[in-house]
Enzyme design. Structure first.
Site, PDB file in Angstrom:
ATOM      1  N   GLY A   8      45.662  44.470  41.658  1.00 32.12           N
ATOM      2  CA  GLY A   8      45.496  44.302  40.207  1.00 32.12           C
ATOM      3  C   GLY A   8      46.819  44.494  39.482  1.00 32.12           C
ATOM      4  N   ALA A  10      48.922  42.506  38.332  1.00 31.86           N
ATOM      5  CA  ALA A  10      49.371  41.513  37.354  1.00 31.86           C
ATOM      6  C   ALA A  10      48.948  41.836  35.927  1.00 31.86           C
ATOM      7  CB  ALA A  10      48.834  40.128  37.743  1.00 31.86           C
ATOM      8  N   GLY A  12      46.945  44.873  32.954  1.00 34.53           N
ATOM      9  CA  GLY A  12      46.305  46.126  32.574  1.00 34.53           C
ATOM     10  C   GLY A  12      46.856  47.368  33.256  1.00 34.53           C
ATOM     11  N   ASP A  32      47.305  40.468  43.803  1.00 37.58           N
ATOM     12  CA  ASP A  32      46.459  40.036  42.669  1.00 37.58           C
ATOM     13  C   ASP A  32      46.099  38.568  42.882  1.00 37.58           C
ATOM     14  OD1 ASP A  32      46.289  41.492  39.552  1.00 37.58           O
ATOM     15  OD2 ASP A  32      45.543  39.443  39.815  1.00 37.58           O
ATOM     16  N   ASP A  41      42.664  36.309  46.750  1.00 35.53           N
ATOM     17  CA  ASP A  41      41.385  36.436  46.041  1.00 35.53           C
ATOM     18  C   ASP A  41      40.546  37.489  46.758  1.00 35.53           C
ATOM     19  OD1 ASP A  41      38.925  36.261  44.895  1.00 35.53           O
ATOM     20  OD2 ASP A  41      38.682  34.088  45.174  1.00 35.53           O
ATOM     21  N   LEU A  42      40.451  38.661  46.153  1.00 40.17           N
ATOM     22  CA  LEU A  42      39.768  39.778  46.816  1.00 40.17           C
ATOM     23  C   LEU A  42      38.250  39.648  46.784  1.00 40.17           C
ATOM     24  CD1 LEU A  42      42.006  42.762  45.590  1.00 40.17           C
ATOM     25  CD2 LEU A  42      42.165  41.466  47.725  1.00 40.17           C
ATOM     26  N   SER A 116      35.311  54.474  37.443  1.00 36.95           N
ATOM     27  CA  SER A 116      35.083  54.254  36.008  1.00 36.95           C
ATOM     28  C   SER A 116      34.141  55.336  35.514  1.00 36.95           C
ATOM     29  CB  SER A 116      34.427  52.891  35.793  1.00 36.95           C
ATOM     30  OG  SER A 116      33.933  52.786  34.467  1.00 36.95           O
ATOM     31  N   TYR A 157      28.098  46.591  37.947  1.00 33.86           N
ATOM     32  CA  TYR A 157      29.421  47.203  37.719  1.00 33.86           C
ATOM     33  C   TYR A 157      29.363  48.711  37.989  1.00 33.86           C
ATOM     34  CZ  TYR A 157      33.788  48.552  35.475  1.00 33.86           C
ATOM     35  OH  TYR A 157      35.041  49.081  35.230  1.00 33.86           O
ATOM     36  N   LYS A 161      31.107  51.069  41.109  1.00 36.23           N
ATOM     37  CA  LYS A 161      32.028  52.187  40.877  1.00 36.23           C
ATOM     38  C   LYS A 161      31.474  53.504  41.435  1.00 36.23           C
ATOM     39  CE  LYS A 161      35.204  49.759  38.735  1.00 36.23           C
ATOM     40  NZ  LYS A 161      36.535  49.554  39.323  1.00 36.23           N
TER      41      LYS A 161
HETATM   42  P1  NAD Z   1      42.611  43.898  33.894  1.00 35.36           P
HETATM   43  O1  NAD Z   1      41.681  42.746  33.770  1.00 35.36           O
HETATM   44  O2  NAD Z   1      43.700  44.022  32.898  1.00 35.36           O
HETATM   45  O3  NAD Z   1      43.262  43.914  35.365  1.00 35.36           O
HETATM   46  C1  NAD Z   1      42.488  43.675  36.494  1.00 35.36           C
HETATM   47  C2  NAD Z   1      43.317  42.901  37.500  1.00 35.36           C
HETATM   48  O4  NAD Z   1      42.465  42.604  38.614  1.00 35.36           O
HETATM   49  C3  NAD Z   1      43.847  41.576  36.957  1.00 35.36           C
HETATM   50  O5  NAD Z   1      45.239  41.459  37.169  1.00 35.36           O
HETATM   51  C4  NAD Z   1      43.080  40.528  37.738  1.00 35.36           C
HETATM   52  O6  NAD Z   1      43.803  39.333  37.963  1.00 35.36           O
HETATM   53  C5  NAD Z   1      42.794  41.284  39.037  1.00 35.36           C
HETATM   54  N1  NAD Z   1      41.685  40.631  39.727  1.00 35.36           N
HETATM   55  C6  NAD Z   1      40.490  40.231  39.197  1.00 35.36           C
HETATM   56  N2  NAD Z   1      39.777  39.547  40.110  1.00 35.36           N
HETATM   57  C7  NAD Z   1      40.530  39.500  41.232  1.00 35.36           C
HETATM   58  C8  NAD Z   1      40.335  38.906  42.513  1.00 35.36           C
HETATM   59  N3  NAD Z   1      39.239  38.193  42.798  1.00 35.36           N
HETATM   60  N4  NAD Z   1      41.309  39.066  43.437  1.00 35.36           N
HETATM   61  C9  NAD Z   1      42.441  39.749  43.142  1.00 35.36           C
HETATM   62  N5  NAD Z   1      42.682  40.321  41.952  1.00 35.36           N
HETATM   63  C10 NAD Z   1      41.734  40.195  40.996  1.00 35.36           C
HETATM   64  O7  NAD Z   1      41.688  45.183  33.934  1.00 35.36           O
HETATM   65  P2  NAD Z   1      41.989  46.756  33.797  1.00 35.36           P
HETATM   66  O8  NAD Z   1      41.246  47.218  32.614  1.00 35.36           O
HETATM   67  O9  NAD Z   1      43.420  47.065  33.957  1.00 35.36           O
HETATM   68  O10 NAD Z   1      41.164  47.272  35.070  1.00 35.36           O
HETATM   69  C11 NAD Z   1      41.744  47.938  36.172  1.00 35.36           C
HETATM   70  C12 NAD Z   1      40.656  48.696  36.891  1.00 35.36           C
HETATM   71  O11 NAD Z   1      40.143  49.724  36.027  1.00 35.36           O
HETATM   72  C13 NAD Z   1      39.446  47.855  37.272  1.00 35.36           C
HETATM   73  O12 NAD Z   1      38.991  48.255  38.547  1.00 35.36           O
HETATM   74  C14 NAD Z   1      38.408  48.205  36.222  1.00 35.36           C
HETATM   75  O13 NAD Z   1      37.103  48.034  36.706  1.00 35.36           O
HETATM   76  C15 NAD Z   1      38.736  49.652  35.977  1.00 35.36           C
HETATM   77  N6  NAD Z   1      38.299  50.185  34.665  1.00 35.36           N
HETATM   78  C16 NAD Z   1      38.721  49.593  33.502  1.00 35.36           C
HETATM   79  C17 NAD Z   1      38.337  50.167  32.290  1.00 35.36           C
HETATM   80  C18 NAD Z   1      38.802  49.628  30.968  1.00 35.36           C
HETATM   81  O14 NAD Z   1      38.263  50.027  29.927  1.00 35.36           O
HETATM   82  N7  NAD Z   1      39.787  48.771  30.900  1.00 35.36           N
HETATM   83  C19 NAD Z   1      37.511  51.305  32.286  1.00 35.36           C
HETATM   84  C20 NAD Z   1      37.112  51.851  33.492  1.00 35.36           C
HETATM   85  C21 NAD Z   1      37.527  51.294  34.684  1.00 35.36           C
END
Ligand code: NAD
Length: 286
Positions: A8, A10, A12, A32, A41-42, A116, A157, A161
């Site tokens: 991930g 790329a 957040g 990513d 693609d995971l 999460s 979801y 988690k």
């Molecule tokens: P984000 O969407 O900014 O980043 C997620 C990354 O995962 C992206 O770069 C995306 O390209 C990559 N990704 C998605 N599908 C993919 C696939 N099939 N293969 C490879 N890569 C893939 O999201 P974020 O908010 O930074 O989330 C990061 C983690 O934190 C996630 O596991 C999310 O569930 C968790 N999370 C997020 C929040 C929130 O509020 N943002 C809260 C709790 C937990």
């Protein structure tokens, strides 16, 4: 300086972690589906296999740590559920199993998986869904919530988690992990302002649900702050941190569940240990 695999990377929080590690002088191998070092693609078995093999090759079989941040949010589209399930669960546990020898090779590796606060604040997550995840059967996990129709995404979801968190706690203490110097822990963020949350806020119904959620501190968390906590969990100071789940969620978990944990261990779980103490008589009936 160490070598870290970050999924991930790329966007957040994964990206914030990768940037911070790089700024500290470490080498990051990003994974990513979007542009990064290793594009995979995971959600597919072949993509996860490539991610495992390509990281092992790039790291020359030695990893100082891994951060599993790739994930998909609870998009309310039934067609996306298999992808959410596969990325959020298998995208963590398959990669960790595959990378374990490289993590063990350094003798003091640190791993942070993204959970999460949905794992403790979404009500009525079916136990059978979590069970299916822990059995590695994400298709069954998705089938198990079909009765919820278009409302199923939050359950898939949250269950993914919960299952990741339990998988980490089950494995963290084992000889192959703790005994090999690998520290496995979970970070459980609340609502953090990343593209994932922004896309939820862009949909009127999802935005309503996000904004209605009680956050005692107010506002949203920042990806850079989460990256600071993750880097602490990757540091030498994490030597004694094993199987822990760190909630960084503005207090939502504490708000809903102040008295649910810590909770005393059930007696039946420790009877075996108590028997080892000479003079401590514990019968089967307690
Ligand atoms: P984000 O969407 O900014 O980043 C997620 C990354 O995962 C992206 O770069 C995306 O390209 C990559 N990704 C998605 N599908 C993919 C696939 N099939 N293969 C490879 N890569 C893939 O999201 P974020 O908010 O930074 O989330 C990061 C983690 O934190 C996630 O596991 C999310 O569930 C968790 N999370 C997020 C929040 C929130 O509020 N943002 C809260 C709790 C937990």
């Amino acid at each position: 300086m160490g070598v870290y695999a970050v999924t991930g990377a790329a966007s957040g929080m994964g990206r914030a972690v990768a940037d911070k590690l790089t700024a500290e002088g470490h080498r990051v191998i990003g994974v990513d589906i979007q542009e990064t070092d290793i594009v995979a693609d995971l959600s597919t078995a072949a993509g996860r296999r490539n991610a495992i093999d390509d990281v092992l090759a790039a790291a020359d079989g030695r990893l100082d740590g891994a951060v599993l941040a790739a994930g998909l949010g609870p998009v309310p589209d039934p067609a996306r559920l298999p992808m959410i399930a596969a990325v959020n669960y298998l995208g963590v546990v398959d990669l960790l199993e595959g990378w374990r020898p490289a993590l063990a090779a350094t003798g003091a590796a640190r791993v942070v998986a993204f959970g999460s606060n949905s794992s403790t604040t979404v009500p009525a997550v079916p136990g059978r869904t979590v069970k299916a995840f822990l059995a590695g059967d994400t298709d069954r996990a998705v089938r198990s919530v079909k009765i919820f129709g278009r409302q199923a995404a939050p359950f898939v979801y949250a269950a993914s988690k919960i299952a990741v968190s339990r998988w980490v706690r089950r494995h963290a203490v084992r000889p192959e992990w703790a005994g090999a110097g690998i520290r496995l822990n979970v970070i459980a963020p609340g609502a953090i302002l990343t593209p994932l949350l922004e896309s939820q806020l862009a949909s009127a119904t999802q935005a309503k649900a996000v904004e209605a959620f009680p956050v005692p501190t107010g506002g949203f968390g920042k990806p850079e702050h989460i990256a600071d906590w993750v880097c602490m969990m990757l540091s030498p100071s994490a030597e004694f941190l094993c199987g822990s789940i760190l909630f960084v969620d503005g207090g939502t978990d504490a708000y809903f569940r102040p008295d649910d944990w810590p909770r005393a261990v059930p007696l039946r779980r420790i009877v075996g240990y108590l028997r080892k103490f000479r003079g401590f008589a514990v019968t089967r009936n307690g």
